[in-house]
Enzyme design. Structure first.
Site, PDB file in Angstrom:
ATOM      1  N   HIS A  96       7.481 -69.832   0.333  1.00  0.00           N
ATOM      2  CA  HIS A  96       6.745 -68.893  -0.500  1.00  0.00           C
ATOM      3  C   HIS A  96       5.257 -69.190  -0.642  1.00  0.00           C
ATOM      4  CE1 HIS A  96       8.011 -65.692  -3.695  1.00  0.00           C
ATOM      5  NE2 HIS A  96       7.133 -65.229  -2.834  1.00  0.00           N
ATOM      6  N   ASP A 119      11.963 -63.489  -8.193  1.00  0.00           N
ATOM      7  CA  ASP A 119      12.130 -64.921  -7.901  1.00  0.00           C
ATOM      8  C   ASP A 119      12.870 -65.599  -9.050  1.00  0.00           C
ATOM      9  OD1 ASP A 119       9.675 -67.026  -6.236  1.00  0.00           O
ATOM     10  OD2 ASP A 119      11.618 -67.642  -7.074  1.00  0.00           O
ATOM     11  N   HIS A 121      12.043 -68.495  -9.743  1.00  0.00           N
ATOM     12  CA  HIS A 121      10.954 -69.388 -10.144  1.00  0.00           C
ATOM     13  C   HIS A 121       9.659 -68.622 -10.352  1.00  0.00           C
ATOM     14  CE1 HIS A 121      13.787 -71.512  -7.415  1.00  0.00           C
ATOM     15  NE2 HIS A 121      13.741 -72.441  -8.341  1.00  0.00           N
ATOM     16  N   ASP A 123       6.530 -69.895  -9.648  1.00  0.00           N
ATOM     17  CA  ASP A 123       5.599 -70.185  -8.540  1.00  0.00           C
ATOM     18  C   ASP A 123       4.143 -70.126  -8.983  1.00  0.00           C
ATOM     19  OD1 ASP A 123       7.480 -68.794  -5.703  1.00  0.00           O
ATOM     20  OD2 ASP A 123       7.978 -70.257  -7.246  1.00  0.00           O
ATOM     21  N   HIS A 136       4.703 -74.296  -2.340  1.00  0.00           N
ATOM     22  CA  HIS A 136       5.491 -73.065  -2.531  1.00  0.00           C
ATOM     23  C   HIS A 136       5.811 -72.824  -4.002  1.00  0.00           C
ATOM     24  CE1 HIS A 136       9.962 -74.590  -2.361  1.00  0.00           C
ATOM     25  NE2 HIS A 136       9.211 -75.419  -3.063  1.00  0.00           N
ATOM     26  N   ASP A 227      11.409 -63.474  -3.144  1.00  0.00           N
ATOM     27  CA  ASP A 227      11.982 -64.783  -2.821  1.00  0.00           C
ATOM     28  C   ASP A 227      13.493 -64.584  -2.838  1.00  0.00           C
ATOM     29  OD1 ASP A 227      11.275 -68.144  -3.941  1.00  0.00           O
ATOM     30  OD2 ASP A 227      13.080 -67.383  -2.978  1.00  0.00           O
ATOM     31  N   ASP A 229      15.775 -66.431  -3.206  1.00  0.00           N
ATOM     32  CA  ASP A 229      16.495 -67.194  -4.237  1.00  0.00           C
ATOM     33  C   ASP A 229      16.519 -66.475  -5.581  1.00  0.00           C
ATOM     34  OD1 ASP A 229      13.924 -69.759  -4.701  1.00  0.00           O
ATOM     35  OD2 ASP A 229      14.236 -67.945  -5.869  1.00  0.00           O
ATOM     36  N   GLU A 272      11.573 -67.638   1.810  1.00  0.00           N
ATOM     37  CA  GLU A 272      12.495 -68.737   1.519  1.00  0.00           C
ATOM     38  C   GLU A 272      13.875 -68.629   2.168  1.00  0.00           C
ATOM     39  OE1 GLU A 272      11.684 -71.611   0.172  1.00  0.00           O
ATOM     40  OE2 GLU A 272       9.717 -71.164  -0.650  1.00  0.00           O
TER      41      GLU A 272
END
Ligand SMILES: N[C@](CCCC[B-](O)(O)O)(CCN1CCC(O)CC1)C(=O)O
Ligand SMILES: [Mn+2]
Ligand SMILES: [Mn+2]
Ligand SMILES: [Mn+2]
Length: 304
Positions: A96, A119, A121, A123, A136, A227, A229, A272
């Protein structure tokens, strides 16, 4: 629309081998043909050249800064070039950290863009707030005007100036946010819908509130950074930082369909995918789920 596909075979924003093969497995999964089958005009622009800097020692706790920074410049230049000829750019990553160059490049063509960050996260660690030093986990911190005085100019990043404001970002899917990131989100009032809000309000309300927060008049171009994830790891297991309790397939489809409906999608980053993680079933599932989501940004609607 005319779609320009760009591969970003990059992994140096984090420490696991494998995301450099993301573009290859997504192409092998048929992403270009599947978008063409939707009636889109799709041009595959190949892969961005990745720079590898020798002796790229950490700087201010950030790992591989020269490699990431110099590659990000090439990403930005290539993205700008694609968006000068095509309406929408789809980037196939890659970790990312790719979003640094993707958003910087898009902002040169669409300076009024808003960012939807899908995401687990945030980031948005600065090099100092990061516990891993993996870039990332930091991309947004290099891009946001309000953080400029908090982020050191790393070697390799001399070319980059912030190009978005905190108010231009909306998160959906958060469930693993670091303490420093939480402080940044609160301090600058960044719009953030974690999985708790998804459960509380439902995905339809979350998407509506996110779009209204960043673009109340409904006229700004959208940069969607996805992302994989963000989705539950049962759907996209082959990724470097999986977090349980993620978006369902239907919730993710809904985000894509609603963003498509705005007609203002400018760019989609697909980040990712790491085909070296998990077994062959995991890899195939991850690729198939990811491609099925991307198709819904481009007119493949469940209602036909
Ligand atoms: N925020 C993390 C993870 C970033 C993930 C980047 B991605 O692009 O996939 O969204 C946090 C990492 N940290 C690892 C140890 C844990 O105990 C706490 C979180 C970081 O490394 O900065
Ligand atoms: Mn993530
Ligand atoms: Mn500005
Ligand atoms: Mn991410």
């Amino acid at each position: 629309e005319r779609i320009g596909v760009l591969g970003i075979p990059f992994s140096k924003g984090q420490s696991r081998v494998g995301t450099e093969y993301g573009p290859e497995v997504l192409r092998n999964g048929g992403i270009v043909r599947k978008l063409q089958n939707l009636g889109c005009h799709v041009k595959d622009h190949g892969d961005v050249e990745v720079i590898h800097v020798e002796n790229d020692d950490p700087e201010e706790n950030a790992k591989n800064p020269r490699t990431v920074g110099q590659t990000s410049k090439l990403i930005a230049d290539k993205v700008e070039q694609v968006l000068r000829s095509d309406d929408i750019c789809v980037t196939l990553g890659g970790d990312h950290s790719m979003a640094i160059g993707c958003i910087a490049g898009n902002a040169r063509v669409e300076p009024d863009l808003v960012v939807l960050w899908i995401d687990a996260h945030a980031d948005i660690n600065t090099p100092m707030t990061s516990d891993s030093g993996n870039i990332h986990g930091m991309p947004l911190s290099f891009l946001v005007h309000e953080l400029e005085s908090y982020v050191p100019k790393l070697p390799g990043f001399e070319w980059l100036s912030p190009c978005i404001h905190a108010k231009d970002i909306a998160y959906i899917g958060l469930r693993d946010v670091d303490a420093g990131e939480r402080k940044i989100i609160e301090k600058f009032g960044i719009t953030a819908f974690s999985m708790q809000e998804v459960d509380k309000y439902g995905i339809n309300e979350v998407v509506e509130r996110a779009l209204r927060a960043v673009d109340p008049e409904g006229k700004r171009p959208i940069h969607l950074s996805f992302d994989v994830d963000a989705m539950d790891p049962t759907l996209t297991p082959s990724t470097g930082t999986p977090v349980i309790g993620g978006l369902s397939l239907r919730e993710t489809y809904y985000i894509a369909e609603e963003v498509a409906r705005t007609g203002r999608l400018s760019m989609v980053d697909v980040a990712e995918v790491n085909p070296l993680l998990g077994d062959d079933k995991d890899k195939k599932l991850t690729v198939d789920m990811t491609i099925s989501v991307i198709q819904r940004f481009f007119g493949n609607r469940r209602g036909g």
